[in-house]
Scaffold this active site. Structure first.
Site, PDB file in Angstrom:
ATOM      1  N   ARG A  15      14.327  47.450  56.879  1.00 46.04           N
ATOM      2  CA  ARG A  15      13.017  46.531  57.500  1.00 46.04           C
ATOM      3  C   ARG A  15      12.945  47.534  58.972  1.00 46.04           C
ATOM      4  O   ARG A  15      14.019  48.669  59.453  1.00 46.04           O
ATOM      5  CB  ARG A  15      14.131  44.847  57.779  1.00 46.04           C
ATOM      6  N   LYS A  75      17.494  44.272  63.523  1.00 47.35           N
ATOM      7  CA  LYS A  75      19.262  44.758  63.371  1.00 47.35           C
ATOM      8  C   LYS A  75      19.626  44.311  65.312  1.00 47.35           C
ATOM      9  O   LYS A  75      18.768  44.813  66.030  1.00 47.35           O
ATOM     10  CB  LYS A  75      19.837  45.363  62.714  1.00 47.35           C
ATOM     11  N   TYR A  94      17.351  39.909  66.302  1.00 46.04           N
ATOM     12  CA  TYR A  94      18.452  39.185  65.345  1.00 46.04           C
ATOM     13  C   TYR A  94      19.796  40.081  66.747  1.00 46.04           C
ATOM     14  O   TYR A  94      19.647  41.458  66.562  1.00 46.04           O
ATOM     15  CB  TYR A  94      19.181  39.585  64.446  1.00 46.04           C
ATOM     16  N   HIS A  96      22.676  38.175  66.952  1.00 50.16           N
ATOM     17  CA  HIS A  96      24.614  36.823  66.340  1.00 50.16           C
ATOM     18  C   HIS A  96      26.070  38.066  67.213  1.00 50.16           C
ATOM     19  O   HIS A  96      26.541  39.040  66.979  1.00 50.16           O
ATOM     20  CB  HIS A  96      24.309  37.607  65.159  1.00 50.16           C
ATOM     21  N   GLU A 118      18.059  34.278  65.801  1.00 45.89           N
ATOM     22  CA  GLU A 118      18.859  33.623  65.555  1.00 45.89           C
ATOM     23  C   GLU A 118      19.070  32.308  66.030  1.00 45.89           C
ATOM     24  O   GLU A 118      19.393  30.985  65.583  1.00 45.89           O
ATOM     25  CB  GLU A 118      19.836  33.952  64.746  1.00 45.89           C
ATOM     26  N   SER A 134      16.488  32.949  54.888  1.00 44.65           N
ATOM     27  CA  SER A 134      16.933  32.322  53.752  1.00 44.65           C
ATOM     28  C   SER A 134      16.198  32.047  52.265  1.00 44.65           C
ATOM     29  O   SER A 134      16.436  31.799  51.570  1.00 44.65           O
ATOM     30  CB  SER A 134      17.631  30.141  54.175  1.00 44.65           C
ATOM     31  N   SER A 220      26.356  14.796  46.547  1.00 43.94           N
ATOM     32  CA  SER A 220      27.664  15.753  46.422  1.00 43.94           C
ATOM     33  C   SER A 220      29.093  15.055  46.501  1.00 43.94           C
ATOM     34  O   SER A 220      29.152  15.133  47.755  1.00 43.94           O
ATOM     35  CB  SER A 220      27.250  16.966  47.288  1.00 43.94           C
ATOM     36  N   VAL A 239      25.339  25.934  50.658  1.00 44.19           N
ATOM     37  CA  VAL A 239      25.680  25.194  51.780  1.00 44.19           C
ATOM     38  C   VAL A 239      25.822  26.304  52.501  1.00 44.19           C
ATOM     39  O   VAL A 239      26.319  26.901  53.870  1.00 44.19           O
ATOM     40  CB  VAL A 239      26.939  24.318  51.737  1.00 44.19           C
ATOM     41  N   LEU A 240      25.772  24.665  54.407  1.00 45.74           N
ATOM     42  CA  LEU A 240      25.804  25.723  55.643  1.00 45.74           C
ATOM     43  C   LEU A 240      26.310  23.906  56.401  1.00 45.74           C
ATOM     44  O   LEU A 240      25.678  22.795  56.041  1.00 45.74           O
ATOM     45  CB  LEU A 240      24.235  26.072  56.197  1.00 45.74           C
ATOM     46  N   ILE A 269      28.179  33.411  52.169  1.00 46.53           N
ATOM     47  CA  ILE A 269      28.976  34.544  52.162  1.00 46.53           C
ATOM     48  C   ILE A 269      28.912  34.660  54.138  1.00 46.53           C
ATOM     49  O   ILE A 269      30.253  35.224  54.205  1.00 46.53           O
ATOM     50  CB  ILE A 269      28.868  35.165  51.039  1.00 46.53           C
ATOM     51  N   ASP A 270      27.828  34.874  54.059  1.00 45.55           N
ATOM     52  CA  ASP A 270      27.912  35.010  55.732  1.00 45.55           C
ATOM     53  C   ASP A 270      28.733  34.613  56.319  1.00 45.55           C
ATOM     54  O   ASP A 270      29.083  34.845  57.370  1.00 45.55           O
ATOM     55  CB  ASP A 270      25.942  35.305  56.040  1.00 45.55           C
ATOM     56  N   ALA A 299      26.116  40.061  52.053  1.00 40.81           N
ATOM     57  CA  ALA A 299      26.722  39.746  52.949  1.00 40.81           C
ATOM     58  C   ALA A 299      24.494  39.622  53.519  1.00 40.81           C
ATOM     59  O   ALA A 299      24.621  38.972  54.323  1.00 40.81           O
ATOM     60  CB  ALA A 299      26.939  39.746  53.960  1.00 40.81           C
ATOM     61  N   ASN A 300      24.402  40.582  53.026  1.00 41.71           N
ATOM     62  CA  ASN A 300      22.630  40.496  53.481  1.00 41.71           C
ATOM     63  C   ASN A 300      22.006  40.921  52.557  1.00 41.71           C
ATOM     64  O   ASN A 300      21.100  41.648  52.224  1.00 41.71           O
ATOM     65  CB  ASN A 300      22.939  42.398  54.311  1.00 41.71           C
ATOM     66  N   MET A 301      21.555  39.349  51.722  1.00 37.43           N
ATOM     67  CA  MET A 301      20.702  39.769  50.311  1.00 37.43           C
ATOM     68  C   MET A 301      19.616  40.125  50.140  1.00 37.43           C
ATOM     69  O   MET A 301      19.209  41.104  49.892  1.00 37.43           O
ATOM     70  CB  MET A 301      20.647  38.835  49.922  1.00 37.43           C
TER      71      MET A 301
HETATM   72  N1  LIG Z   1      24.223  36.316  52.220  1.00 35.86           N
HETATM   73  C1  LIG Z   1      22.792  36.588  52.513  1.00 35.86           C
HETATM   74  O1  LIG Z   1      22.277  37.369  52.327  1.00 35.86           O
HETATM   75  C2  LIG Z   1      21.928  35.126  53.562  1.00 35.86           C
HETATM   76  C3  LIG Z   1      20.814  34.905  53.533  1.00 35.86           C
HETATM   77  C4  LIG Z   1      20.418  34.555  54.519  1.00 35.86           C
HETATM   78  C5  LIG Z   1      21.152  33.061  54.130  1.00 35.86           C
HETATM   79  N2  LIG Z   1      22.541  32.959  54.337  1.00 35.86           N
HETATM   80  C6  LIG Z   1      23.325  31.705  54.196  1.00 35.86           C
HETATM   81  O2  LIG Z   1      22.653  30.950  53.449  1.00 35.86           O
HETATM   82  C7  LIG Z   1      23.107  29.832  54.010  1.00 35.86           C
HETATM   83  C8  LIG Z   1      22.395  28.533  53.882  1.00 35.86           C
HETATM   84  O3  LIG Z   1      21.320  29.003  54.344  1.00 35.86           O
HETATM   85  P1  LIG Z   1      20.310  27.538  54.662  1.00 35.86           P
HETATM   86  O4  LIG Z   1      19.046  28.067  55.225  1.00 35.86           O
HETATM   87  O5  LIG Z   1      19.770  27.448  53.167  1.00 35.86           O
HETATM   88  O6  LIG Z   1      20.908  26.295  55.093  1.00 35.86           O
HETATM   89  P2  LIG Z   1      20.212  24.630  55.559  1.00 35.86           P
HETATM   90  O7  LIG Z   1      20.985  24.382  57.061  1.00 35.86           O
HETATM   91  O8  LIG Z   1      19.047  24.695  55.217  1.00 35.86           O
HETATM   92  O9  LIG Z   1      20.970  23.847  54.203  1.00 35.86           O
HETATM   93  C9  LIG Z   1      22.284  23.796  54.118  1.00 35.86           C
HETATM   94  C10 LIG Z   1      22.828  22.698  53.253  1.00 35.86           C
HETATM   95  O10 LIG Z   1      23.760  22.202  52.605  1.00 35.86           O
HETATM   96  C11 LIG Z   1      23.988  21.267  52.953  1.00 35.86           C
HETATM   97  N3  LIG Z   1      25.632  21.162  52.555  1.00 35.86           N
HETATM   98  C12 LIG Z   1      26.230  21.049  53.812  1.00 35.86           C
HETATM   99  N4  LIG Z   1      27.696  20.956  53.509  1.00 35.86           N
HETATM  100  C13 LIG Z   1      27.392  20.497  51.801  1.00 35.86           C
HETATM  101  C14 LIG Z   1      28.229  20.004  50.878  1.00 35.86           C
HETATM  102  N5  LIG Z   1      29.945  19.822  51.661  1.00 35.86           N
HETATM  103  N6  LIG Z   1      27.727  19.514  50.192  1.00 35.86           N
HETATM  104  C15 LIG Z   1      26.282  19.786  49.608  1.00 35.86           C
HETATM  105  N7  LIG Z   1      26.232  20.251  50.513  1.00 35.86           N
HETATM  106  C16 LIG Z   1      26.443  20.173  51.571  1.00 35.86           C
HETATM  107  C17 LIG Z   1      23.745  20.470  54.055  1.00 35.86           C
HETATM  108  O11 LIG Z   1      23.551  18.860  53.788  1.00 35.86           O
HETATM  109  C18 LIG Z   1      21.940  21.414  53.793  1.00 35.86           C
HETATM  110  O12 LIG Z   1      21.486  20.522  53.133  1.00 35.86           O
HETATM  111  C19 LIG Z   1      23.951  29.576  55.310  1.00 35.86           C
HETATM  112  O13 LIG Z   1      25.536  30.074  55.776  1.00 35.86           O
HETATM  113  C20 LIG Z   1      23.008  30.881  55.549  1.00 35.86           C
HETATM  114  O14 LIG Z   1      23.809  31.702  56.859  1.00 35.86           O
HETATM  115  C21 LIG Z   1      22.373  34.192  53.658  1.00 35.86           C
END
Ligand SMILES: NC(=O)c1ccc[n+]([C@@H]2O[C@H](COP(=O)([O-])OP(=O)(O)OC[C@H]3O[C@@H](n4cnc5c(N)ncnc54)[C@H](O)[C@@H]3O)[C@@H](O)[C@H]2O)c1
Length: 371
Positions: A15, A75, A94, A96, A118, A134, A220, A239-240, A269-270, A299-301
């Site tokens: 990027r 980054k 970013y 972190h 962030e 996200s 849930s 979930v977060l 996973i991040d 981890a960095n989709m």
């Molecule tokens: N791997 C990657 O490349 C990558 C890229 C972007 C985001 N992410 C990660 O994805 C995750 C989600 O990000 P987001 O922006 O959607 O967050 P968000 O806060 O918008 O959504 C998270 C949701 O999880 C729900 N939640 C929490 N605990 C729960 C449970 N026990 N059961 C069911 N639902 C539950 C919350 O109510 C919320 O609606 C984060 O960890 C973020 O860092 C990873």
């Protein structure tokens, strides 16, 4: 102001801080932009594109850092970049920092004004400079899941949308936030049977209103997760719990109960992942198999689609870049509490409470920083 855009040097990062389109906006506001040679290569943008937008293209990162009042990146700065920062220079990217004491030490030593994407907030309580990534990851999760459900890629050999007379795949999305909403959108669009689980009824209500009857919304609980995950073809973890490790919603025992060739995509996973069996993978080797279940845990989709990700990120960052350039950092931060929340380090002080706490620095409120 002179705005600088170096080429990203972190491994596999394609990027870039500003697109030519964004450069043109910054130039139109009366600022000068300096871009490193080949900075846009990873998104298919040539030096010519930047020059046409009004940037001066220079040969090295050193020239960018020397010329610029503000550096715009993607980054966190690598050690070689940190060494080029100077006191009072603005860094917008970013960071972190909490898990990265080496970087924090260098940024503190530099005296630069370091604003982290962030931790910038929005009036609705969200993180507007994280949300675009996200969105990308949620959409990619379904695409990746569909690909790995193919027999040749280790999956059951199921087409996500089925065909007339043959059932579609069952897709279960854990978490209905930004990742979840975008995963649901794409999965429904591909014709899958989609279930979303969240522990917030407000979130489920919003999704229900947005997508209507084709989407199945579930509150849930442990029971609900077990019921839906055991017979899913594809499970997406989004979930977060802000500031905490992801909750392990799916145990190793539950993975064992899934049918062989099912796929799990752990977007969370991040933050440690929400499947007990998850471990981080890369785009170079994205999957592994546990008890017959294919795990995709990159981890960095968004790094896999740098062009889309860069444009999405620029749409969110550009208004802040323009505010910082037009007003200077001090007034831009004074005028906007949400941008001020992005300030992590300035003139040798740590101005972000969680970072200060995590790394043992005294916390200095951003409001008290003077150049
Ligand atoms: N791997 C990657 O490349 C990558 C890229 C972007 C985001 N992410 C990660 O994805 C995750 C989600 O990000 P987001 O922006 O959607 O967050 P968000 O806060 O918008 O959504 C998270 C949701 O999880 C729900 N939640 C929490 N605990 C729960 C449970 N026990 N059961 C069911 N639902 C539950 C919350 O109510 C919320 O609606 C984060 O960890 C973020 O860092 C990873």
């Amino acid at each position: 102001m002179r705005v600088g855009v170096p080429k990203e040097i972190k491994v596999l990062e394609n990027r870039v801080g500003l697109t030519p389109e964004s450069v043109r906006e910054v130039v139109h506001h009366g600022h000068a932009v300096v871009v490193e040679h080949d900075a846009g290569q990873g998104i298919g943008m040539r030096d010519d594109d930047y020059a046409r937008a009004g940037a001066r293209v220079v040969a090295s990162a050193r020239e960018v850092f020397d010329a610029a009042d503000m550096i715009v990146k993607v980054k966190e700065p690598q050690a070689a970049e940190r060494a080029m920062l100077r006191r009072g220079q603005v860094l917008f990217t970013y960071l972190h920092l909490a898990p990265d004491p080496e970087q924090a030490k260098d940024l503190v030593a530099s005296g630069a004004v370091c604003i982290a994407y962030e931790t910038v907030t929005s009036a609705s309580g969200g993180l507007p400079l994280l949300a675009p990534m996200s969105e990308v990851a949620g959409r990619m999760a379904v695409q990746a899941g569909a690909y790995y459900l193919e027999r040749a890629h280790g999956g059951k050999g199921i087409l996500l949308g089925g065909v007339p007379g043959v059932d579609p795949a069952k897709v279960v999305v854990l978490g209905g936030g930004v990742v979840g909403t975008h995963a649901v959108h794409i999965a429904l669009g591909m014709g899958a049977e989609v279930w979303v689980l969240d522990r917030s009824v407000d979130v489920l209500r919003r999704l229900w209103t947005q997508f209507g009857r084709p989407l199945n919304t579930v509150f849930s609980t442990r029971d609900a997760v077990e019921r839906h995950v055991t017979n899913a073809d594809l499970v997406i973890g989004g979930v977060l719990i802000p500031g905490a490790s992801a909750p392990k919603l799916v145990s190793a025992a539950l993975i064992r109960q899934m049918k062989p060739g099912s796929v799990v995509v752990d977007v969370a996973i991040d933050q440690g992942g929400c499947f007990e069996t998850s471990r981080p993978t890369t785009h170079a080797d994205p999957t592994y198999v546990v008890d017959g279940v294919v795990h995709y845990c990159v981890a960095n989709m968004p790094g896999g689609v740098p062009r889309t990700s860069t444009f999405a990120l620029n749409n969110a960052t550009l208004p802040f870049v323009l505010a910082l350039a037009d007003k200077g950092w001090a007034r831009a931060l004074a005028d906007d509490a949400h941008l001020r929340n992005g300030l992590n380090v300035a003139f040798g002080d740590v101005t972000c409470a969680p970072v200060a706490e995590a790394l043992g620095y005294p916390y200095v409120p951003a409001e008290t920083v003077r150049g």
